[in-house]
Enzyme design. Sequence first.
Site, PDB file in Angstrom:
ATOM      1  N   TRP A 176     -20.250  14.314 -18.138  1.00 17.66           N
ATOM      2  CA  TRP A 176     -20.631  13.935 -16.768  1.00 17.66           C
ATOM      3  C   TRP A 176     -21.924  14.689 -16.462  1.00 17.66           C
ATOM      4  O   TRP A 176     -21.893  15.757 -15.865  1.00 17.66           O
ATOM      5  CB  TRP A 176     -19.520  14.314 -15.771  1.00 17.66           C
ATOM      6  CG  TRP A 176     -18.219  13.609 -16.044  1.00 17.66           C
ATOM      7  CD1 TRP A 176     -17.151  14.105 -16.738  1.00 17.66           C
ATOM      8  CD2 TRP A 176     -17.861  12.287 -15.637  1.00 17.66           C
ATOM      9  NE1 TRP A 176     -16.152  13.161 -16.791  1.00 17.66           N
ATOM     10  CE2 TRP A 176     -16.549  12.039 -16.116  1.00 17.66           C
ATOM     11  CE3 TRP A 176     -18.502  11.273 -14.910  1.00 17.66           C
ATOM     12  CZ2 TRP A 176     -15.879  10.827 -15.900  1.00 17.66           C
ATOM     13  CZ3 TRP A 176     -17.829  10.086 -14.691  1.00 17.66           C
ATOM     14  CH2 TRP A 176     -16.538   9.868 -15.185  1.00 17.66           C
TER      15      TRP A 176
ATOM     16  N   TRP B  17     -15.740  13.543 -11.730  1.00 14.06           N
ATOM     17  CA  TRP B  17     -14.845  13.137 -10.646  1.00 14.06           C
ATOM     18  C   TRP B  17     -14.138  14.328 -10.023  1.00 14.06           C
ATOM     19  O   TRP B  17     -13.742  14.285  -8.858  1.00 14.06           O
ATOM     20  CB  TRP B  17     -13.829  12.088 -11.126  1.00 14.06           C
ATOM     21  CG  TRP B  17     -12.998  12.488 -12.315  1.00 14.06           C
ATOM     22  CD1 TRP B  17     -13.278  12.254 -13.624  1.00 14.06           C
ATOM     23  CD2 TRP B  17     -11.752  13.213 -12.307  1.00 14.06           C
ATOM     24  NE1 TRP B  17     -12.293  12.775 -14.434  1.00 14.06           N
ATOM     25  CE2 TRP B  17     -11.347  13.364 -13.651  1.00 14.06           C
ATOM     26  CE3 TRP B  17     -10.945  13.737 -11.298  1.00 14.06           C
ATOM     27  CZ2 TRP B  17     -10.166  14.030 -14.001  1.00 14.06           C
ATOM     28  CZ3 TRP B  17      -9.782  14.397 -11.646  1.00 14.06           C
ATOM     29  CH2 TRP B  17      -9.404  14.536 -12.984  1.00 14.06           C
TER      30      TRP B  17
ATOM     31  N   TRP C 223      -9.533   9.147  -7.299  1.00 11.77           N
ATOM     32  CA  TRP C 223     -10.740   9.580  -8.025  1.00 11.77           C
ATOM     33  C   TRP C 223     -10.713   9.128  -9.482  1.00 11.77           C
ATOM     34  O   TRP C 223     -11.719   8.650 -10.017  1.00 11.77           O
ATOM     35  CB  TRP C 223     -10.931  11.099  -7.917  1.00 11.77           C
ATOM     36  CG  TRP C 223     -11.666  11.393  -6.653  1.00 11.77           C
ATOM     37  CD1 TRP C 223     -11.117  11.733  -5.451  1.00 11.77           C
ATOM     38  CD2 TRP C 223     -13.074  11.251  -6.425  1.00 11.77           C
ATOM     39  NE1 TRP C 223     -12.100  11.830  -4.495  1.00 11.77           N
ATOM     40  CE2 TRP C 223     -13.309  11.553  -5.062  1.00 11.77           C
ATOM     41  CE3 TRP C 223     -14.165  10.919  -7.228  1.00 11.77           C
ATOM     42  CZ2 TRP C 223     -14.592  11.518  -4.501  1.00 11.77           C
ATOM     43  CZ3 TRP C 223     -15.434  10.886  -6.666  1.00 11.77           C
ATOM     44  CH2 TRP C 223     -15.632  11.182  -5.322  1.00 11.77           C
TER      45      TRP C 223
ATOM     46  N   GLU D  30       0.846  -1.208   0.000  1.00  6.28           N
ATOM     47  CA  GLU D  30       0.000   0.000   0.000  1.00  6.28           C
ATOM     48  C   GLU D  30       0.875   1.250   0.000  1.00  6.28           C
ATOM     49  O   GLU D  30       0.535   2.263  -0.619  1.00  6.28           O
ATOM     50  CB  GLU D  30      -0.938   0.017   1.213  1.00  6.28           C
ATOM     51  CG  GLU D  30      -1.984  -1.066   1.207  1.00  6.28           C
ATOM     52  CD  GLU D  30      -2.857  -1.028  -0.033  1.00  6.28           C
ATOM     53  OE1 GLU D  30      -3.397   0.032  -0.358  1.00  6.28           O
ATOM     54  OE2 GLU D  30      -2.984  -2.074  -0.694  1.00  6.28           O
TER      55      GLU D  30
ATOM     56  N   ASN E  39     -10.559   3.455   3.335  1.00  5.51           N
ATOM     57  CA  ASN E  39     -10.233   3.326   1.900  1.00  5.51           C
ATOM     58  C   ASN E  39     -11.314   2.604   1.103  1.00  5.51           C
ATOM     59  O   ASN E  39     -11.690   3.035   0.018  1.00  5.51           O
ATOM     60  CB  ASN E  39      -8.894   2.600   1.736  1.00  5.51           C
ATOM     61  CG  ASN E  39      -8.535   2.431   0.268  1.00  5.51           C
ATOM     62  OD1 ASN E  39      -8.432   3.411  -0.463  1.00  5.51           O
ATOM     63  ND2 ASN E  39      -8.394   1.188  -0.168  1.00  5.51           N
TER      64      ASN E  39
ATOM     65  N   TRP F  37       1.647   2.095  -3.399  1.00  7.12           N
ATOM     66  CA  TRP F  37       0.581   2.816  -4.139  1.00  7.12           C
ATOM     67  C   TRP F  37       0.781   4.325  -3.978  1.00  7.12           C
ATOM     68  O   TRP F  37       0.609   5.097  -4.913  1.00  7.12           O
ATOM     69  CB  TRP F  37      -0.813   2.462  -3.589  1.00  7.12           C
ATOM     70  CG  TRP F  37      -1.498   1.343  -4.302  1.00  7.12           C
ATOM     71  CD1 TRP F  37      -1.736   0.100  -3.794  1.00  7.12           C
ATOM     72  CD2 TRP F  37      -2.054   1.359  -5.633  1.00  7.12           C
ATOM     73  NE1 TRP F  37      -2.407  -0.655  -4.726  1.00  7.12           N
ATOM     74  CE2 TRP F  37      -2.618   0.083  -5.858  1.00  7.12           C
ATOM     75  CE3 TRP F  37      -2.135   2.313  -6.645  1.00  7.12           C
ATOM     76  CZ2 TRP F  37      -3.249  -0.257  -7.061  1.00  7.12           C
ATOM     77  CZ3 TRP F  37      -2.767   1.980  -7.842  1.00  7.12           C
ATOM     78  CH2 TRP F  37      -3.313   0.707  -8.038  1.00  7.12           C
TER      79      TRP F  37
HETATM   80  C1  LIG Z   1     -11.231   8.371  -4.071  1.00  5.02           C
HETATM   81  C2  LIG Z   1     -10.013   8.178  -3.198  1.00  5.02           C
HETATM   82  C3  LIG Z   1      -9.355   9.287  -2.681  1.00  5.02           C
HETATM   83  C4  LIG Z   1      -8.210   9.123  -1.886  1.00  5.02           C
HETATM   84  N1  LIG Z   1      -7.580  10.242  -1.396  1.00  5.02           N
HETATM   85  C5  LIG Z   1      -6.444  10.095  -0.678  1.00  5.02           C
HETATM   86  C6  LIG Z   1      -5.758  11.237  -0.182  1.00  5.02           C
HETATM   87  O1  LIG Z   1      -6.147  12.387  -0.416  1.00  5.02           O
HETATM   88  N2  LIG Z   1      -4.641  11.031   0.558  1.00  5.02           N
HETATM   89  C7  LIG Z   1      -4.169   9.779   0.830  1.00  5.02           C
HETATM   90  O2  LIG Z   1      -3.145   9.650   1.520  1.00  5.02           O
HETATM   91  N3  LIG Z   1      -4.794   8.697   0.357  1.00  5.02           N
HETATM   92  C8  LIG Z   1      -5.918   8.814  -0.374  1.00  5.02           C
HETATM   93  N4  LIG Z   1      -6.561   7.698  -0.817  1.00  5.02           N
HETATM   94  C9  LIG Z   1      -5.962   6.374  -0.572  1.00  5.02           C
HETATM   95  C10 LIG Z   1      -6.420   5.690   0.733  1.00  5.02           C
HETATM   96  O3  LIG Z   1      -7.803   5.693   0.824  1.00  5.02           O
HETATM   97  C11 LIG Z   1      -5.828   6.327   1.992  1.00  5.02           C
HETATM   98  O4  LIG Z   1      -4.428   6.463   1.849  1.00  5.02           O
HETATM   99  C12 LIG Z   1      -6.100   5.501   3.220  1.00  5.02           C
HETATM  100  O5  LIG Z   1      -7.478   5.292   3.388  1.00  5.02           O
HETATM  101  C13 LIG Z   1      -5.534   6.188   4.461  1.00  5.02           C
HETATM  102  O6  LIG Z   1      -5.873   5.450   5.603  1.00  5.02           O
HETATM  103  P1  LIG Z   1      -4.799   4.555   6.344  1.00  5.02           P
HETATM  104  O7  LIG Z   1      -3.570   5.340   6.637  1.00  5.02           O
HETATM  105  O8  LIG Z   1      -5.463   3.900   7.487  1.00  5.02           O
HETATM  106  O9  LIG Z   1      -4.467   3.492   5.203  1.00  5.02           O
HETATM  107  P2  LIG Z   1      -3.718   2.101   5.244  1.00  5.02           P
HETATM  108  O10 LIG Z   1      -4.612   1.096   4.622  1.00  5.02           O
HETATM  109  O11 LIG Z   1      -3.209   1.793   6.581  1.00  5.02           O
HETATM  110  O12 LIG Z   1      -2.510   2.311   4.226  1.00  5.02           O
HETATM  111  C14 LIG Z   1      -1.208   2.716   4.640  1.00  5.02           C
HETATM  112  C15 LIG Z   1      -0.741   3.891   3.839  1.00  5.02           C
HETATM  113  O13 LIG Z   1      -0.567   3.501   2.482  1.00  5.02           O
HETATM  114  C16 LIG Z   1      -0.923   4.570   1.622  1.00  5.02           C
HETATM  115  N5  LIG Z   1      -2.053   4.143   0.789  1.00  5.02           N
HETATM  116  C17 LIG Z   1      -2.936   3.163   1.054  1.00  5.02           C
HETATM  117  N6  LIG Z   1      -3.792   2.997   0.025  1.00  5.02           N
HETATM  118  C18 LIG Z   1      -3.445   3.916  -0.902  1.00  5.02           C
HETATM  119  C19 LIG Z   1      -3.961   4.260  -2.182  1.00  5.02           C
HETATM  120  N7  LIG Z   1      -4.994   3.624  -2.739  1.00  5.02           N
HETATM  121  N8  LIG Z   1      -3.369   5.266  -2.837  1.00  5.02           N
HETATM  122  C20 LIG Z   1      -2.316   5.913  -2.315  1.00  5.02           C
HETATM  123  N9  LIG Z   1      -1.790   5.639  -1.111  1.00  5.02           N
HETATM  124  C21 LIG Z   1      -2.345   4.656  -0.415  1.00  5.02           C
HETATM  125  C22 LIG Z   1      -1.326   5.727   2.515  1.00  5.02           C
HETATM  126  O14 LIG Z   1      -0.204   6.560   2.697  1.00  5.02           O
HETATM  127  C23 LIG Z   1      -1.719   5.033   3.808  1.00  5.02           C
HETATM  128  O15 LIG Z   1      -1.565   5.833   4.944  1.00  5.02           O
HETATM  129  C24 LIG Z   1      -7.717   7.830  -1.612  1.00  5.02           C
HETATM  130  C25 LIG Z   1      -8.402   6.717  -2.127  1.00  5.02           C
HETATM  131  C26 LIG Z   1      -9.533   6.890  -2.903  1.00  5.02           C
HETATM  132  C27 LIG Z   1     -10.236   5.681  -3.434  1.00  5.02           C
END
Ligand SMILES: Cc1cc2nc3c(=O)[nH]c(=O)nc-3n(C[C@H](O)[C@H](O)[C@H](O)COP(=O)(O)OP(=O)(O)OC[C@H]3O[C@@H](n4cnc5c(N)ncnc54)[C@H](O)[C@@H]3O)c2cc1C
Length: 469
Positions: A307, A360, A383, A276, A342, A279
Amino acid sequence: MPARIALHWFRKDLRLTDNTALHHAAKDASQVIPVYILSTWKTHHQWTGAKRQHFLAGCLDSLSKNLDTLGSRLILRAGDACQELEKLLLETNATDLYFNRDYDPYGRNMETQVLALCDRLGVTCHHYKDRVLHEAPEVLTGSGTEYRVYTPYSRNWLSLPKPTLLPRVTSLGPASTLPSLPVPTLDYWGLSGDVSGVLEPGERAARQRMKHLIDSGILHAYKDKRNLPAGQTTSRLGQDLRFGLLSIRELYQRCRAAAADASPAARDSIETYIKELAWREFYLAILVNHPEVFDEEFNPDWRGIPWPGSDHHFLAWSQGRTGFPIIDAGIRELLHTGFMHNRVRMIVSMFLTKDLHCHWRLGESFFMQHLVDGENASNNGGWQWSAGTGADAAPYFRIQNPWTQTKTYDPDGAYIRQWVPELRAVSTDRFLAPPKDNRPLAPGYPLPIVDHSTERDRTLALFKKHRAR
Ligand SMILES: Cc1cc2nc3c(=O)[nH]c(=O)nc-3n(C[C@H](O)[C@H](O)[C@H](O)COP(=O)(O)OP(=O)(O)OC[C@H]3O[C@@H](n4cnc5c(N)ncnc54)[C@H](O)[C@@H]3O)c2cc1C
């Protein structure tokens, strides 16, 4: 140590532990003057809002106190970063400027200006990789081109040797007596709003969250639980990485150390977590290589697609009043805490784009206003993934059904009941399909504002028509 005055320009690195530029500044200079430049917009910003600014203010407060304990002092100024740095360089006679690199187009543009400024003033500029384990040019295909698909990117990213940690700085030399603005509160930006649900800001709180992730078993169970939005199943470190309260190197190394002592299943979970983190860097690399994603679809095939969503549907979505319990729970979690799980981010974003046909970019901007972890690259990537227009995005014809998503990810309705209080007494089976009798689930709770299968067909038709044009 040579008598050298240096500025450290804090940006998205609001910590003293394992901070690359700050570490080098402390090593090289006899006095390091830590500075932060506040933005000057007031009352409204399309890309941020009260919760993230409240968190930022708390991080600056904590940073300022941490610097005080070292005998140093944070200097806060406001305005255009380049102009303010110029004033500070002239006021202090600093010979060197240190900062950690940022990757979004605004940050990079500012860096270009600051480099030119240093050149003009004869100041030596030192800038470092710090926000990521690997910058975009480090992760390339065999033929030296960028990756546009996550899986091969992540394979390469995982295989690269990772940078090691630097110690926490212990001295920055004497405190500067320069004039400084006070640490801001929300009033400074003319913002207000309920911030009671926002996590505690600052480096110490972030370090506690990282410890909790590892010690509580959340990391070890991440693979199985991470898609379930009820309770804490993920790290909740998004905002800490966003503001640089934690070093990505330290988080990575701690995960690796935890994996070394873990069972095979737990090790697998930790690997999933590390992927993650990849990502995050994948989307940062996409933004570096394609800054145009802020203005248009990453995939040229979908540029110009209509849209045709309505304002009143967007309003219902943004208030958590769509009549789809999982959607409303997600938006209300966001409005209350500045966070959304997420899996739910994926469900609500696909719903806005594919069921309500709203652009979006409306959702992107709304998320940026409310998310504490709001990060341009990940948010745009998320998005565009949901809209089907992004790098390695969900194909346009794979449209999630919010009702079946609820059954899979919130099977007992615990998440919905937590965030939609008027549905607390409603039986779970009623969250899994539209009401058959056309009666609201609870007094005052709306009926579903659209029919999922009708809107799904409409989306497929819109995409097919655009492709055939
Ligand atoms: C529509 C949409 C918008 C999002 N906007 C953001 C945003 O503005 N900022 C943001 O940091 N993340 C964003 N994410 C990705 C993800 O949802 C969040 O990083 C995550 O929910 C943060 O919670 P966590 O730290 O508990 O995640 P965990 O599941 O614990 O993941 C650990 C870390 O991995 C990174 N990560 C995880 N999933 C993703 C992903 N899909 N894309 C990029 N990095 C990821 C983050 O840094 C996160 O803190 C978005 C996802 C979607 C679908």
